[in-house]
Design an enzyme around this catalytic site. Structure first.
Site, PDB file in Angstrom:
ATOM      1  N   ARG A   1       0.829  -1.203   0.000  1.00 26.49           N
ATOM      2  CA  ARG A   1       0.000   0.000   0.000  1.00 26.49           C
ATOM      3  C   ARG A   1       0.865   1.255   0.000  1.00 26.49           C
ATOM      4  NH1 ARG A   1      -3.536   2.633   4.464  1.00 26.49           N
ATOM      5  NH2 ARG A   1      -4.992   3.874   3.232  1.00 26.49           N
TER       6      ARG A   1
ATOM      7  N   HIS B   1       0.731   4.360  -2.608  1.00 25.56           N
ATOM      8  CA  HIS B   1       0.561   5.767  -2.209  1.00 25.56           C
ATOM      9  C   HIS B   1       1.736   6.615  -2.664  1.00 25.56           C
ATOM     10  CE1 HIS B   1      -2.848   5.695   0.979  1.00 25.56           C
ATOM     11  NE2 HIS B   1      -3.024   4.753   0.083  1.00 25.56           N
ATOM     12  N   ASP B   2       2.921   6.025  -2.672  1.00 22.68           N
ATOM     13  CA  ASP B   2       4.078   6.770  -3.158  1.00 22.68           C
ATOM     14  C   ASP B   2       3.892   7.107  -4.640  1.00 22.68           C
ATOM     15  OD1 ASP B   2       6.569   7.982  -3.298  1.00 22.68           O
ATOM     16  OD2 ASP B   2       7.615   6.103  -3.753  1.00 22.68           O
TER      17      ASP B   2
ATOM     18  N   VAL C   1       1.368   9.880  -5.884  1.00 21.36           N
ATOM     19  CA  VAL C   1       1.585  11.281  -5.537  1.00 21.36           C
ATOM     20  C   VAL C   1       2.985  11.672  -6.008  1.00 21.36           C
ATOM     21  CG1 VAL C   1       1.501  12.985  -3.696  1.00 21.36           C
ATOM     22  CG2 VAL C   1       0.187  10.873  -3.461  1.00 21.36           C
TER      23      VAL C   1
ATOM     24  N   ASP D   1       8.646   8.388  -5.997  1.00 23.32           N
ATOM     25  CA  ASP D   1       9.853   9.157  -5.659  1.00 23.32           C
ATOM     26  C   ASP D   1      10.110   9.188  -4.157  1.00 23.32           C
ATOM     27  OD1 ASP D   1       7.773  10.703  -4.773  1.00 23.32           O
ATOM     28  OD2 ASP D   1       8.556  12.591  -5.554  1.00 23.32           O
TER      29      ASP D   1
ATOM     30  N   SER E   1       8.332  10.205  -1.888  1.00 24.29           N
ATOM     31  CA  SER E   1       7.800  11.389  -1.194  1.00 24.29           C
ATOM     32  C   SER E   1       6.897  10.983  -0.028  1.00 24.29           C
ATOM     33  CB  SER E   1       7.036  12.292  -2.171  1.00 24.29           C
ATOM     34  OG  SER E   1       6.040  11.561  -2.860  1.00 24.29           O
TER      35      SER E   1
ATOM     36  N   ASN F   1      -2.988   8.651   4.738  1.00 21.58           N
ATOM     37  CA  ASN F   1      -1.704   8.104   5.167  1.00 21.58           C
ATOM     38  C   ASN F   1      -1.663   7.772   6.645  1.00 21.58           C
ATOM     39  OD1 ASN F   1      -0.471   8.078   2.747  1.00 21.58           O
ATOM     40  ND2 ASN F   1       0.731   9.928   3.064  1.00 21.58           N
TER      41      ASN F   1
ATOM     42  N   HIS G   1      -6.047  -5.838  -2.626  1.00 23.05           N
ATOM     43  CA  HIS G   1      -6.865  -5.963  -1.416  1.00 23.05           C
ATOM     44  C   HIS G   1      -7.116  -7.422  -1.031  1.00 23.05           C
ATOM     45  CE1 HIS G   1      -8.516  -1.557  -1.790  1.00 23.05           C
ATOM     46  NE2 HIS G   1      -7.263  -1.620  -1.423  1.00 23.05           N
ATOM     47  N   THR G   2      -6.430  -8.329  -1.657  1.00 20.72           N
ATOM     48  CA  THR G   2      -6.440  -9.731  -1.222  1.00 20.72           C
ATOM     49  C   THR G   2      -5.609  -9.900   0.049  1.00 20.72           C
ATOM     50  OG1 THR G   2      -5.910 -12.006  -1.843  1.00 20.72           O
ATOM     51  CG2 THR G   2      -4.456 -10.332  -2.690  1.00 20.72           C
TER      52      THR G   2
ATOM     53  N   ASP H   1      -9.907  -9.329   2.693  1.00 21.57           N
ATOM     54  CA  ASP H   1     -10.254 -10.658   2.193  1.00 21.57           C
ATOM     55  C   ASP H   1     -10.515 -11.504   3.437  1.00 21.57           C
ATOM     56  OD1 ASP H   1     -10.191 -13.338   1.550  1.00 21.57           O
ATOM     57  OD2 ASP H   1      -8.448 -13.209   0.229  1.00 21.57           O
TER      58      ASP H   1
HETATM   59  C1  HEM Z   1      -8.684   1.535  -6.345  1.00 20.93           C
HETATM   60  C2  HEM Z   1      -8.584   2.441  -5.406  1.00 20.93           C
HETATM   61  C3  HEM Z   1      -8.199   2.114  -3.998  1.00 20.93           C
HETATM   62  C4  HEM Z   1      -8.832   2.551  -2.880  1.00 20.93           C
HETATM   63  C5  HEM Z   1     -10.036   3.469  -2.828  1.00 20.93           C
HETATM   64  C6  HEM Z   1      -8.151   1.970  -1.754  1.00 20.93           C
HETATM   65  C7  HEM Z   1      -8.494   2.201  -0.426  1.00 20.93           C
HETATM   66  C8  HEM Z   1      -7.955   1.538   0.647  1.00 20.93           C
HETATM   67  C9  HEM Z   1      -8.366   1.709   2.026  1.00 20.93           C
HETATM   68  C10 HEM Z   1      -9.431   2.685   2.505  1.00 20.93           C
HETATM   69  C11 HEM Z   1      -7.639   0.849   2.785  1.00 20.93           C
HETATM   70  C12 HEM Z   1      -7.748   0.631   4.288  1.00 20.93           C
HETATM   71  C13 HEM Z   1      -6.835   1.550   5.073  1.00 20.93           C
HETATM   72  C14 HEM Z   1      -7.109   1.429   6.548  1.00 20.93           C
HETATM   73  O1  HEM Z   1      -8.203   1.799   6.977  1.00 20.93           O
HETATM   74  O2  HEM Z   1      -6.232   0.957   7.292  1.00 20.93           O
HETATM   75  C15 HEM Z   1      -6.770   0.134   1.889  1.00 20.93           C
HETATM   76  C16 HEM Z   1      -5.876  -0.821   2.278  1.00 20.93           C
HETATM   77  C17 HEM Z   1      -4.959  -1.413   1.437  1.00 20.93           C
HETATM   78  N1  HEM Z   1      -4.768  -1.112   0.107  1.00 20.93           N
HETATM   79 FE1  HEM Z   1      -5.990  -0.027  -1.055  1.00 20.93          FE
HETATM   80  N2  HEM Z   1      -7.119   1.209  -2.196  1.00 20.93           N
HETATM   81  C18 HEM Z   1      -7.096   1.268  -3.566  1.00 20.93           C
HETATM   82  C19 HEM Z   1      -6.171   0.674  -4.400  1.00 20.93           C
HETATM   83  C20 HEM Z   1      -5.072  -0.025  -3.962  1.00 20.93           C
HETATM   84  C21 HEM Z   1      -3.947  -0.394  -4.792  1.00 20.93           C
HETATM   85  C22 HEM Z   1      -3.782  -0.020  -6.264  1.00 20.93           C
HETATM   86  C23 HEM Z   1      -3.085  -1.083  -3.992  1.00 20.93           C
HETATM   87  C24 HEM Z   1      -1.744  -1.687  -4.334  1.00 20.93           C
HETATM   88  C25 HEM Z   1      -1.374  -2.053  -5.526  1.00 20.93           C
HETATM   89  C26 HEM Z   1      -3.698  -1.168  -2.681  1.00 20.93           C
HETATM   90  C27 HEM Z   1      -3.179  -1.853  -1.615  1.00 20.93           C
HETATM   91  C28 HEM Z   1      -3.749  -1.894  -0.352  1.00 20.93           C
HETATM   92  C29 HEM Z   1      -3.281  -2.766   0.709  1.00 20.93           C
HETATM   93  C30 HEM Z   1      -2.207  -3.833   0.576  1.00 20.93           C
HETATM   94  C31 HEM Z   1      -4.025  -2.447   1.848  1.00 20.93           C
HETATM   95  C32 HEM Z   1      -3.882  -3.063   3.234  1.00 20.93           C
HETATM   96  C33 HEM Z   1      -2.907  -2.240   4.045  1.00 20.93           C
HETATM   97  C34 HEM Z   1      -2.607  -2.819   5.419  1.00 20.93           C
HETATM   98  O3  HEM Z   1      -3.024  -3.928   5.742  1.00 20.93           O
HETATM   99  O4  HEM Z   1      -1.922  -2.120   6.202  1.00 20.93           O
HETATM  100  N3  HEM Z   1      -4.880  -0.493  -2.695  1.00 20.93           N
HETATM  101  N4  HEM Z   1      -6.968   0.571   0.602  1.00 20.93           N
HETATM  102  C1  LIG Z   2       2.298   6.792   9.957  1.00 25.35           C
HETATM  103  C2  LIG Z   2       2.187   8.255  10.122  1.00 25.35           C
HETATM  104  O1  LIG Z   2       3.078   9.006   9.812  1.00 25.35           O
HETATM  105  N1  LIG Z   2       1.041   8.692  10.589  1.00 25.35           N
HETATM  106  C3  LIG Z   2       0.797  10.095  10.817  1.00 25.35           C
HETATM  107  C4  LIG Z   2      -0.381  10.538   9.984  1.00 25.35           C
HETATM  108  O2  LIG Z   2      -0.764  11.846  10.316  1.00 25.35           O
HETATM  109  C5  LIG Z   2      -1.074  12.075  11.692  1.00 25.35           C
HETATM  110  C6  LIG Z   2      -1.480  13.534  11.886  1.00 25.35           C
HETATM  111  O3  LIG Z   2      -2.325  13.968  10.895  1.00 25.35           O
HETATM  112  C7  LIG Z   2       0.118  11.759  12.565  1.00 25.35           C
HETATM  113  O4  LIG Z   2      -0.240  11.911  13.933  1.00 25.35           O
HETATM  114  C8  LIG Z   2       0.552  10.323  12.302  1.00 25.35           C
HETATM  115  O5  LIG Z   2       1.722  10.046  13.033  1.00 25.35           O
END
Ligand code: HEM
Ligand SMILES: CC(=O)N[C@H]1CO[C@H](CO)[C@@H](O)[C@@H]1O
Ligand SMILES: *[C@@H]1O[C@H](CO)[C@@H](O)[C@H](O)[C@H]1NC(C)=O
Ligand SMILES: *[C@@H]1O[C@H](CO)[C@@H](O)[C@H](O)[C@H]1NC(C)=O
Ligand SMILES: *[C@@H]1O[C@H](CO)[C@@H](O)[C@H](O)[C@H]1NC(C)=O
Ligand SMILES: *[C@@H]1O[C@H](CO)[C@@H](O)[C@H](O)[C@H]1NC(C)=O
Ligand SMILES: *[C@@H]1O[C@H](CO)[C@@H](O)[C@H](O)[C@H]1NC(C)=O
Ligand SMILES: *[C@@H]1O[C@H](CO)[C@@H](O)[C@H](O)[C@H]1NC(C)=O
Ligand SMILES: *[C@@H]1O[C@H](CO)[C@@H](O)[C@H](O)[C@H]1NC(C)=O
Ligand SMILES: *[C@@H]1O[C@H](CO)[C@@H](O)[C@H](O)[C@H]1NC(C)=O
Length: 323
Positions: A61, A65-66, A69, A73, A75, A93, A192-193, A244
């Site tokens: 993830r 995100h990198d 934006v 890079d 960032s 983030n 998201h698997t 999942d």
């Molecule tokens: C299509 C648009 C996407 C949306 C709207 C989205 C949104 C989100 C959200 C809301 C979460 C949960 C964050 C949390 O509450 O902790 C999440 C988790 C995650 N996303 Fe996405 N995502 C998208 C695409 C992607 C893509 C393209 C990837 C990677 C190629 C990705 C990889 C992941 C992974 C691996 C997690 C789990 C992170 C963890 O367990 O810490 N997502 N995503």
């Molecule tokens: C992981 C991380 O850097 N989380 C930061 C996200 O932003 C909040 C404030 O908006 C920080 O408190 C977290 O440390």
């Protein structure tokens, strides 16, 4: 300036030959500059994943995100300073994790080859190696030669990271803004698997979807009832739920199985079933070999978004701070 010029060139090339991946990246870029770089990163990553099986999802993830934006890079790794609120502090983030592990892996590379390997490459490689660690083979190719950016702004994260409340049209637009197509959207959503979400990402679907105390009709009712037992309050920011529900630590094509049972966790997941072409892709990706092959292509494309190469940017000494 240099980067804008590159993007412009990219748009032109895209228009002419329909391809713009790679963007100056190379296979094994560090072979002559730091021969063991990729292996040091792989070893360090696997060591950490063995201790913490949630890292693959975190790194994957973070890489996403990198790249979304300012391009890939690094960032996303930069800390805020007195003068600048960085991407890291943007709402999407706040649920990222694993930063300190990336900083540690970078430190191991620095010991062997100081000032040579970029944080952007460390992150791209670590994401691949973490997800691949159970498979004993790399699941996708990572080209290298990225350089690190000198800018990280909270406003840019908010503008570029897609929201889980997005519909299909908005998702397609967001991906198109990052030179990714509908196929890439459906394939990369398969990430998201693995991993988890906090309640905020789907709470609205459970209790008050249209403001009438209702539930999202596109969400499996049995599953919604289960999710309600987990997420009871809108201020719950600690409970985490796997995306999942069957195999959240295993990178497989089960995301698509779950999606078809209307158990995709976010509106943005469910949205992939609201379009004919996209829905057809979901069916194809139920096949695991197909999913792996497609994912390898799409993530390689993602890993090349807006990269800085040559003399652009810098090689950061520490990933959390601009030099
Ligand atoms: C299509 C648009 C996407 C949306 C709207 C989205 C949104 C989100 C959200 C809301 C979460 C949960 C964050 C949390 O509450 O902790 C999440 C988790 C995650 N996303 Fe996405 N995502 C998208 C695409 C992607 C893509 C393209 C990837 C990677 C190629 C990705 C990889 C992941 C992974 C691996 C997690 C789990 C992170 C963890 O367990 O810490 N997502 N995503
Ligand atoms: C992981 C991380 O850097 N989380 C930061 C996200 O932003 C909040 C404030 O908006 C920080 O408190 C977290 O440390
Ligand atoms: C990586 O780990 C393998 C297996 O433990 C080891 O043989 C190899 O020397 C390590 N490579 C580096 C560069 O540390
Ligand atoms: C960078 O910020 C993170 C939180 O985002 C914090 O945990 C870490 O200590 C900071 N690192 C440094 C060196 O300031
Ligand atoms: C912050 O900005 C002030 C004034 O523009 C400048 O003097 C200072 O050096 C900057 N600090 C950092 C850490 O960049
Ligand atoms: C999708 O969401 C956007 C932004 O919220 C909205 O303007 C648009 O009308 C929605 N499209 C559909 C088809 O619902
Ligand atoms: C796509 O980029 C344009 C131009 O930067 C922006 O106005 C628009 O909001 C973006 N769309 C999405 C869905 O991110
Ligand atoms: C549901 O949303 C509507 C409109 O936003 C609001 O007026 C109402 O109080 C909400 N109901 C509940 C139970 O939260
Ligand atoms: C979670 O919510 C509590 C209380 O609402 C708040 O004090 C805390 O800072 C929040 N934690 C995070 C990580 O946002
Ligand atoms: C809802 O999920 C269950 C599994 O929990 C599945 O058996 C059922 O077919 C799903 N319902 C729909 C409408 O997809």
């Amino acid at each position: 300036m240099r980067k804008q010029a590159f993007i412009l060139l990219c748009v032109v090339v895209l228009g002419v030959v329909g391809t713009c991946h790679g963007g100056g990246l190379k296979k094994n870029y560090y072979a002559s500059k730091c021969r063991d770089a990729e292996e040091i990163i792989k070893n360090a990553t696997e060591k950490r994943v063995a201790i913490d099986p949630t890292l693959p999802a975190k790194f994957l993830r973070m890489h996403f995100h990198d790249c979304f934006v300012r391009g890939c890079d690094a960032s996303v790794l930069v800390n805020s300073t007195a003068n600048n609120t960085a991407e890291k502090d943007a709402v999407p983030n706040q649920t990222l994790g694993g930063f300190s592990v990336i900083d540690d892996i970078k430190a191991e590379v620095e010991k062997k080859c100081p000032n040579v390997v970029s944080c952007a490459d460390v992150l791209a490689l670590a994401a691949r190696d973490a997800v691949s660690s159970k498979f004993k083979r790399p699941l996708w190719e990572v080209l290298t030669g990225r350089r690190d950016g000198r800018v990280s702004r909270i406003s840019e994260a908010l503008a570029n990271i897609p929201s889980p409340f997005s519909n299909f049209t908005t998702l397609v637009q967001n991906f198109a803004n990052h030179s990714l197509n509908v196929r890439d959207l459906v394939v990369l959503s398969g990430a998201h698997t693995i991993g988890v979400s906090h309640c905020s990402g789907f709470f609205n679907r459970l209790y008050n979807f249209t403001g009438k105390g209702d539930q999202d009709p596109s969400l499996n009712a049995t599953y919604a009832a289960f999710l309600k037992t987990r997420c009871k309050s809108p201020t719950d920011n600690t409970t985490i739920t796997p995306m999942d529900p069957i195999t959240s630590l295993t990178f497989d094509s089960n995301y698509y199985v779950v999606l078809k049972q209307k158990r995709g966790l976010f509106q943005s997941d469910a949205a992939l079933l609201t379009n004919g072409g996209s829905s057809n892709l979901v069916n194809q990706l139920l096949n695991q070999n197909k999913f792996f092959a497609e994912f390898a292509q799409s993530i390689k494309k993602m890993g090349a978004i807006g990269v800085l190469t040559g003399n652009a940017g810098e090689i950061r000494k520490k990933c959390f701070a601009i030099n």
